[in-house]
Design a protein around this motif. Structure first.
Motif, PDB file in Angstrom:
ATOM      1  N   GLN A 177       4.875  29.627 -31.790  1.00  0.00           N
ATOM      2  CA  GLN A 177       6.259  30.082 -31.641  1.00  0.00           C
ATOM      3  C   GLN A 177       6.384  31.279 -30.711  1.00  0.00           C
ATOM      4  N   TYR A 178       5.280  31.769 -30.242  1.00  0.00           N
ATOM      5  CA  TYR A 178       5.272  32.971 -29.409  1.00  0.00           C
ATOM      6  C   TYR A 178       6.179  32.814 -28.186  1.00  0.00           C
ATOM      7  N   GLU A 210      12.822  28.471 -40.908  1.00  0.00           N
ATOM      8  CA  GLU A 210      13.201  27.375 -41.811  1.00  0.00           C
ATOM      9  C   GLU A 210      13.765  26.194 -41.025  1.00  0.00           C
ATOM     10  N   ALA A 211      14.634  26.486 -40.047  1.00  0.00           N
ATOM     11  CA  ALA A 211      15.224  25.418 -39.233  1.00  0.00           C
ATOM     12  C   ALA A 211      14.137  24.702 -38.438  1.00  0.00           C
ATOM     13  N   LEU A 212      13.191  25.448 -37.906  1.00  0.00           N
ATOM     14  CA  LEU A 212      12.108  24.849 -37.133  1.00  0.00           C
ATOM     15  C   LEU A 212      11.208  23.993 -38.028  1.00  0.00           C
ATOM     16  N   ALA A 213      10.904  24.499 -39.235  1.00  0.00           N
ATOM     17  CA  ALA A 213      10.073  23.725 -40.165  1.00  0.00           C
ATOM     18  C   ALA A 213      10.763  22.418 -40.534  1.00  0.00           C
ATOM     19  N   THR A 214      12.067  22.488 -40.775  1.00  0.00           N
ATOM     20  CA  THR A 214      12.827  21.271 -41.099  1.00  0.00           C
ATOM     21  C   THR A 214      12.764  20.289 -39.939  1.00  0.00           C
ATOM     22  N   TYR A 215      12.969  20.794 -38.725  1.00  0.00           N
ATOM     23  CA  TYR A 215      12.919  19.949 -37.530  1.00  0.00           C
ATOM     24  C   TYR A 215      11.554  19.270 -37.407  1.00  0.00           C
ATOM     25  N   ASN A 216      10.487  20.051 -37.627  1.00  0.00           N
ATOM     26  CA  ASN A 216       9.127  19.512 -37.486  1.00  0.00           C
ATOM     27  C   ASN A 216       8.773  18.479 -38.547  1.00  0.00           C
ATOM     28  N   PRO A 224      10.011  11.458 -36.038  1.00  0.00           N
ATOM     29  CA  PRO A 224      10.558  11.303 -34.687  1.00  0.00           C
ATOM     30  C   PRO A 224      11.345  10.000 -34.499  1.00  0.00           C
ATOM     31  N   ALA A 225      11.079   9.006 -35.327  1.00  0.00           N
ATOM     32  CA  ALA A 225      11.793   7.737 -35.211  1.00  0.00           C
ATOM     33  C   ALA A 225      13.252   7.879 -35.640  1.00  0.00           C
ATOM     34  N   ASP A 226      13.562   8.869 -36.473  1.00  0.00           N
ATOM     35  CA  ASP A 226      14.943   9.091 -36.926  1.00  0.00           C
ATOM     36  C   ASP A 226      15.650  10.001 -35.925  1.00  0.00           C
ATOM     37  N   VAL A 227      16.076   9.406 -34.836  1.00  0.00           N
ATOM     38  CA  VAL A 227      16.611  10.146 -33.689  1.00  0.00           C
ATOM     39  C   VAL A 227      17.845  10.969 -34.056  1.00  0.00           C
ATOM     40  N   ALA A 228      18.785  10.378 -34.780  1.00  0.00           N
ATOM     41  CA  ALA A 228      20.025  11.090 -35.112  1.00  0.00           C
ATOM     42  C   ALA A 228      19.735  12.319 -35.965  1.00  0.00           C
ATOM     43  N   LEU A 229      18.896  12.164 -36.978  1.00  0.00           N
ATOM     44  CA  LEU A 229      18.553  13.296 -37.844  1.00  0.00           C
ATOM     45  C   LEU A 229      17.751  14.339 -37.070  1.00  0.00           C
ATOM     46  N   LYS A 230      16.858  13.877 -36.193  1.00  0.00           N
ATOM     47  CA  LYS A 230      16.046  14.795 -35.379  1.00  0.00           C
ATOM     48  C   LYS A 230      16.972  15.614 -34.467  1.00  0.00           C
ATOM     49  N   GLU A 231      17.985  14.992 -33.865  1.00  0.00           N
ATOM     50  CA  GLU A 231      18.927  15.704 -32.984  1.00  0.00           C
ATOM     51  C   GLU A 231      19.749  16.725 -33.767  1.00  0.00           C
ATOM     52  N   ALA A 232      20.179  16.344 -34.988  1.00  0.00           N
ATOM     53  CA  ALA A 232      20.955  17.274 -35.819  1.00  0.00           C
ATOM     54  C   ALA A 232      20.089  18.472 -36.215  1.00  0.00           C
ATOM     55  N   ALA A 233      18.852  18.205 -36.577  1.00  0.00           N
ATOM     56  CA  ALA A 233      17.941  19.286 -36.955  1.00  0.00           C
ATOM     57  C   ALA A 233      17.642  20.178 -35.755  1.00  0.00           C
ATOM     58  N   TYR A 234      17.526  19.562 -34.566  1.00  0.00           N
ATOM     59  CA  TYR A 234      17.280  20.349 -33.365  1.00  0.00           C
ATOM     60  C   TYR A 234      18.472  21.261 -33.074  1.00  0.00           C
TER      61      TYR A 234
END
Length: 168
Positions: A82-83, A104-110, A114-124
């Motif tokens: 994350q540096y 927390e947001a980054l951990a959720t995103y990670n 990756p196959a769940d594109v819509a959820l991945k975009e929302a988390a991003y």
């Protein structure tokens, strides 16, 4: 010693050592000075010795170790991956809640497949929003630390006057 009870040293000395006063109350100051002036020698020596014992036992080595220990309490370790997001790679205590939100947001995103594109975009989007809040705070801190006014010199070699300022 007559000492303001608001001075930092007042934390180290009690009523048996220093005469603690409220510096906004002249009557209290006058009474303490009068008490000190009329204090018996034996009591003055006893108070002085007690203060000196404390001062002599708390050396510069103790003070510096305490200072570094307190400084370490505000240190935040940033994961190496994350540096690049944090620029300087550190935050201070005021930025900790923002860093936690971002982490927390980054951990959720990670954790999202990756196959769940819509959820991945929302988390991003959430991670990006949390990062932008943290970044704004970091930029504010960096600005206060590094964007110092630089005096300019005129051709005469003297600093230039502000517009409308009088030359004395």
């Amino acid at each position: 010693m007559v000492l303001s009870k608001f001075a930092g040293a007042a934390e180290d000395f009690n009523e048996d050592e220093a005469l603690l006063v409220d510096p906004t109350r002249p009557d209290e100051i006058a009474a303490a000075i009068s008490k000190a002036a009329h204090m018996p020698l034996e009591e003055r020596v006893k108070r002085w010795r007690s203060m000196m014992d404390k001062l002599e036992s708390y050396t510069i080595h103790h003070w510096s170790a305490d200072y570094v220990r307190e400084l370490d309490k505000s240190r935040v370790t940033v994961p190496a991956d994350q540096y690049h997001h944090l620029g300087l790679g550190w935050t201070n205590e005021a930025q900790m809640p923002l860093y936690r939100n971002y982490a927390e947001a980054l951990a959720t995103y990670n954790e999202i497949d990756p196959a769940d594109v819509a959820l991945k975009e929302a988390a991003y989007a959430d991670e990006k929003k949390a990062y932008e809040a943290l970044e704004a705070r970091l930029m504010h801190t960096q600005g206060r630390l590094w964007d110092l006014p630089i005096p300019t010199a005129s051709l005469s070699g003297r600093p230039e006057q502000e517009p409308g300022a009088r030359e004395d």
